[in-house]
Write an enzyme that holds these catalytic residues in place. Structure first.
Site, PDB file in Angstrom:
ATOM      1  N   HIS A  19      -3.357   7.195   2.639  1.00 16.50           N
ATOM      2  CA  HIS A  19      -3.776   5.909   2.080  1.00 16.50           C
ATOM      3  C   HIS A  19      -5.144   5.563   2.665  1.00 16.50           C
ATOM      4  CE1 HIS A  19      -3.933   1.847   0.779  1.00 16.50           C
ATOM      5  NE2 HIS A  19      -3.733   1.337   1.981  1.00 16.50           N
ATOM      6  N   CYS A  35       0.803  -1.226   0.000  1.00 20.38           N
ATOM      7  CA  CYS A  35       0.000   0.000   0.000  1.00 20.38           C
ATOM      8  C   CYS A  35       0.835   1.276   0.000  1.00 20.38           C
ATOM      9  CB  CYS A  35      -0.964   0.007   1.176  1.00 20.38           C
ATOM     10  SG  CYS A  35      -2.244  -1.234   0.977  1.00 20.38           S
ATOM     11  N   ASN A  38     -10.293   0.129  -0.261  1.00 19.47           N
ATOM     12  CA  ASN A  38      -8.825   0.156  -0.340  1.00 19.47           C
ATOM     13  C   ASN A  38      -8.394  -0.402  -1.700  1.00 19.47           C
ATOM     14  OD1 ASN A  38      -6.074  -0.184  -0.095  1.00 19.47           O
ATOM     15  ND2 ASN A  38      -6.148  -1.231   1.880  1.00 19.47           N
TER      16      ASN A  38
HETATM   17  N1  ACO Z   1     -18.507  -8.162   9.325  1.00 19.36           N
HETATM   18  C1  ACO Z   1     -18.880  -8.408  10.601  1.00 19.36           C
HETATM   19  N2  ACO Z   1     -18.015  -8.744  11.568  1.00 19.36           N
HETATM   20  C2  ACO Z   1     -16.720  -8.812  11.244  1.00 19.36           C
HETATM   21  C3  ACO Z   1     -16.245  -8.567   9.930  1.00 19.36           C
HETATM   22  C4  ACO Z   1     -17.205  -8.239   8.967  1.00 19.36           C
HETATM   23  N3  ACO Z   1     -16.878  -7.955   7.679  1.00 19.36           N
HETATM   24  N4  ACO Z   1     -14.906  -8.699   9.930  1.00 19.36           N
HETATM   25  C5  ACO Z   1     -14.541  -9.030  11.163  1.00 19.36           C
HETATM   26  N5  ACO Z   1     -15.627  -9.110  11.950  1.00 19.36           N
HETATM   27  C6  ACO Z   1     -15.697  -9.426  13.380  1.00 19.36           C
HETATM   28  C7  ACO Z   1     -14.515 -10.258  13.845  1.00 19.36           C
HETATM   29  O1  ACO Z   1     -14.697 -11.625  13.575  1.00 19.36           O
HETATM   30  C8  ACO Z   1     -14.504  -9.953  15.324  1.00 19.36           C
HETATM   31  O2  ACO Z   1     -15.469 -10.743  15.958  1.00 19.36           O
HETATM   32  P1  ACO Z   1     -15.164 -11.402  17.402  1.00 19.36           P
HETATM   33  O3  ACO Z   1     -14.965 -10.216  18.308  1.00 19.36           O
HETATM   34  O4  ACO Z   1     -16.390 -12.187  17.664  1.00 19.36           O
HETATM   35  O5  ACO Z   1     -13.921 -12.190  17.211  1.00 19.36           O
HETATM   36  C9  ACO Z   1     -14.972  -8.499  15.383  1.00 19.36           C
HETATM   37  O6  ACO Z   1     -15.631  -8.235  14.137  1.00 19.36           O
HETATM   38  C10 ACO Z   1     -13.854  -7.506  15.546  1.00 19.36           C
HETATM   39  O7  ACO Z   1     -12.823  -7.848  14.622  1.00 19.36           O
HETATM   40  P2  ACO Z   1     -11.507  -7.019  14.519  1.00 19.36           P
HETATM   41  O8  ACO Z   1     -10.599  -7.635  13.534  1.00 19.36           O
HETATM   42  O9  ACO Z   1     -10.990  -6.775  15.899  1.00 19.36           O
HETATM   43  O10 ACO Z   1     -12.111  -5.669  13.937  1.00 19.36           O
HETATM   44  P3  ACO Z   1     -11.419  -4.290  13.776  1.00 19.36           P
HETATM   45  O11 ACO Z   1     -12.208  -3.283  14.469  1.00 19.36           O
HETATM   46  O12 ACO Z   1      -9.942  -4.354  14.062  1.00 19.36           O
HETATM   47  O13 ACO Z   1     -11.588  -4.024  12.193  1.00 19.36           O
HETATM   48  C11 ACO Z   1     -10.279  -4.145  10.170  1.00 19.36           C
HETATM   49  C12 ACO Z   1     -11.019  -4.927  11.262  1.00 19.36           C
HETATM   50  C13 ACO Z   1     -11.301  -3.283   9.444  1.00 19.36           C
HETATM   51  C14 ACO Z   1      -9.627  -5.123   9.225  1.00 19.36           C
HETATM   52  C15 ACO Z   1      -9.219  -3.227  10.842  1.00 19.36           C
HETATM   53  O14 ACO Z   1      -8.481  -3.978  11.779  1.00 19.36           O
HETATM   54  C16 ACO Z   1      -8.255  -2.608   9.853  1.00 19.36           C
HETATM   55  O15 ACO Z   1      -8.610  -1.715   9.113  1.00 19.36           O
HETATM   56  N6  ACO Z   1      -6.965  -3.013   9.882  1.00 19.36           N
HETATM   57  C17 ACO Z   1      -5.913  -2.352   9.088  1.00 19.36           C
HETATM   58  C18 ACO Z   1      -6.007  -2.590   7.624  1.00 19.36           C
HETATM   59  C19 ACO Z   1      -4.803  -1.954   6.925  1.00 19.36           C
HETATM   60  O16 ACO Z   1      -4.446  -0.814   7.196  1.00 19.36           O
HETATM   61  N7  ACO Z   1      -4.138  -2.698   6.075  1.00 19.36           N
HETATM   62  C20 ACO Z   1      -2.904  -2.184   5.489  1.00 19.36           C
HETATM   63  C21 ACO Z   1      -3.011  -1.897   4.075  1.00 19.36           C
HETATM   64  S1  ACO Z   1      -3.510  -3.321   3.120  1.00 19.36           S
HETATM   65  C22 ACO Z   1      -2.149  -3.778   2.151  1.00 19.36           C
HETATM   66  O17 ACO Z   1      -1.032  -3.384   2.346  1.00 19.36           O
HETATM   67  C23 ACO Z   1      -2.423  -4.804   1.069  1.00 19.36           C
END
Ligand code: ACO
Length: 333
Positions: A256, A116, A286
């Site tokens: 980003h 990214c 993204n």
């Molecule tokens: N719908 C409903 N529930 C979901 C979903 C979904 N799509 N996805 C995850 N959940 C659930 C999980 O299973 C979890 O449930 P649990 O508590 O029962 O285990 C709960 O939601 C919370 O999950 P988290 O992973 O803790 O959610 P978080 O608030 O961290 O959000 C996300 C997840 C959106 C992926 C976030 O962590 C994020 O944006 N991370 C960074 C992404 C990023 O910057 N990537 C870098 C660039 S990508 C690249 O380089 C290719």
């Protein structure tokens, strides 16, 4: 003699027609419009459909539009760089394929992969060729068909990503605009949190890797989130400090677009008002290498010559960085 800098002199983008909404995703995996909106800020993303269509098809459309917009011929381009994590093929470089599709035949071309942060790394690489004085028209395209490496049965990743391409033209200037400074960093130990398990030389494709769904993005969201907020914010603040820029001096943060909460946290650390932050994640999700130029393209009419922009990214690798860019032209008529 005054210093030669690299200025962005034109920008153009291409988004595929098909729009994948949160409502449609609700039918595909166990998720909800409410979860996606509150946890990520994403409402829709564009997806490239059609047999045999790849990253180069979107990249070529963006590049053709760019050259037309600036009124230059493809033969005038003397370097062409593509940043992507979803090349058409392992080789040749997607940049070579796009050059062929667009008639760029007097340039050398290659890809850069920094996940990214790829567009930022590539923009600075291109700027250095311009600053050398040997290159006068350099095109950089950030393009990704993320849908080709996303598992649409995995709710943790499939709601996040979209496809798209955006291209910029860099030209030399001796005015006080263009790429002014950058801070880049990477840390390969972050690989465990964000990678694709198979398809490379360590684990070439096999029936087993396909059955185990190892050709898709593997992401430990929570861990990546933590590193993304801390590192993007640190590097963005550092580049401001190093150049004596206060929040009032910044026209826009161009972050980003991975998650609305990351964007807001970075803006807050930089003491920026929300009106100073480019945001379009709600429409495109993204798009990896295309997010930052897609923002510049969307906001082009609001940018004026001399505006101070901080471009900031974090991604797989880990890779991260920030660029101080002074915008080089007033809104097109
Ligand atoms: N719908 C409903 N529930 C979901 C979903 C979904 N799509 N996805 C995850 N959940 C659930 C999980 O299973 C979890 O449930 P649990 O508590 O029962 O285990 C709960 O939601 C919370 O999950 P988290 O992973 O803790 O959610 P978080 O608030 O961290 O959000 C996300 C997840 C959106 C992926 C976030 O962590 C994020 O944006 N991370 C960074 C992404 C990023 O910057 N990537 C870098 C660039 S990508 C690249 O380089 C290719």
């Amino acid at each position: 003699m005054s210093k030669i800098r690299a200025a962005i002199t034109a920008i153009e983008s291409h988004l595929p027609d098909y729009v994948l909404t949160n409502d449609i995703l609700e039918q595909m995996v166990d998720t909800s419009e409410e979860w996606i909106t509150t946890r990520t800020g994403i409402k829709t993303r564009h997806i490239l459909r059609g047999e045999g269509k790849g990253t180069s098809d979107m990249g070529a459309e963006a590049v053709k539009g760019l050259l037309e917009k600036r009124g230059i011929k493809p033969e005038e381009v003397d370097l062409f760089l593509c940043s992507t994590v979803t090349p058409d093929m392992k080789f040749p470089a997607t940049a070579n394929i796009i050059s062929d599709k667009t008639g760029i035949k007097n340039a050398f071309s290659y890809d850069i992969n920094a996940a990214c942060s790829g567009f930022l790394y590539t923009l600075v690489t291109a700027a250095m060729f311009i600053e050398s004085g040997k290159y006068r028209k350099v095109v950089v395209v950030g393009a990704d068909k993320m849908s080709s490496i996303i598992d649409y049965t995995d709710r943790q990743t499939c709601v996040l990503f979209g496809d798209g391409a955006s291209a910029v033209l860099l030209e030399p200037t001796t005015e006080d605009v263009g790429v002014m400074d950058h801070i880049f960093q990477s840390d390969g130990s972050g690989m465990i949190h964000l990678h694709m398990k198979a398809g490379g030389s360590v684990k070439p494709p096999s029936h087993e890797t396909v059955d185990a769904r190892e050709h898709y993005v593997y992401q430990e969201g929570k861990a990546v989130f933590k590193f993304a907020v801390a590192n993007m914010a640190d590097v963005s603040v550092d580049i401001m400090k190093r150049n004596n820029l206060s929040s009032d001096d910044i026209s826009f943060l161009v972050p980003h677009q991975a998650n609305m909460r990351i964007i807001e946290a970075v803006g807050k650390r930089m003491c920026l008002d929300k009106s100073q932050i480019m945001i379009n994640i709600q429409r495109y999700g993204n798009t990896t290498n295309a997010t930052i130029p897609l923002c510049l393209w969307d906001y082009e009419n609001q940018l004026k010559k001399g505006d101070n922009l901080i471009l900031s990214a974090f991604g797989g690798g880990f890779t991260w960085g920030a660029i101080w860019l002074k915008w080089a032209y007033d809104p097109p008529a």
